[in-house]
Write a protein that holds these residues in place. Structure first.
Motif, short mmCIF file in Angstrom:
data_model
loop_
_atom_site.label_atom_id
_atom_site.label_comp_id
_atom_site.label_asym_id
_atom_site.label_seq_id
_atom_site.Cartn_x
_atom_site.Cartn_y
_atom_site.Cartn_z
N UNK A 1 30.62 13.94 16.94
CA UNK A 1 31.48 13.14 17.79
C UNK A 1 32.94 13.57 17.59
N UNK A 2 33.58 13.90 18.67
CA UNK A 2 34.98 14.28 18.61
C UNK A 2 35.86 13.07 18.87
N UNK A 3 36.96 13.01 18.13
CA UNK A 3 37.96 11.96 18.33
C UNK A 3 39.29 12.64 18.60
N UNK A 4 39.93 12.22 19.67
CA UNK A 4 41.25 12.76 19.99
C UNK A 4 42.31 11.82 19.42
N UNK A 5 43.14 12.34 18.54
CA UNK A 5 44.22 11.59 17.91
C UNK A 5 45.55 12.14 18.41
N UNK A 6 46.40 11.25 18.88
CA UNK A 6 47.73 11.65 19.34
C UNK A 6 48.75 11.00 18.43
N UNK A 7 49.52 11.83 17.74
CA UNK A 7 50.63 11.34 16.91
C UNK A 7 51.90 11.75 17.63
#
Length: 129
Positions: A1-7
């Motif tokens: 499962x991929x998770x997209x994290x935006x900082x």
């Protein structure tokens, strides 16, 4: 499962209400992600420690209201969020911390990075002469 994290990086102003508007704009512009991570003190600014020792001040109310509005907007957009801010812990002391809310808008974690002090006397440890 991929998770997209935006900082994202954003300007951090002295006033929590200015930071609220800036953070909401950044949130809307970056809502195509699973999680957003805001900068340190993104909501409160860096000048709140003495104020947080007085829990009923206008500034503290603005910080608390801003955190609520940001977490509600993240829920509306279906995004998990980590909100950087000065916060009051359950022990009533002020901390530089981060609050994590899942996509359902539920607070799932609080990390208290550092106890904020009113003066350096809080940092002085007893020493042997």
């Amino acid at each position: 499962m991929k998770i997209k994290l935006t900082a994202f990086q954003q300007p951090v102003f002295r006033e929590p209400l200015e930071n609220l508007e800036c953070t909401l704009d950044m949130l809307k512009d970056n809502s195509n992600t699973d999680w957003i991570l805001t900068p340190e003190c993104a909501v409160s600014g860096y000048c709140q420690a003495p104020v947080l020792y007085q829990p009923f001040t206008v500034q503290v109310k603005h910080v608390e209201m801003a955190i609520t509005k940001i977490s509600e907007k993240a829920k509306e957009l279906g995004v998990g969020i980590g909100i950087g801010s000065s916060i009051r812990g359950k022990d009533t002391f002020p901390y530089n911390g981060i609050l994590f809310y899942n996509k359902a808008g539920e607070e799932i974690s609080v990390y208290k990075k550092r106890l904020l002090t009113v003066s350096y006397t809080h940092l002085t440890l007893p020493t042997k002469a």
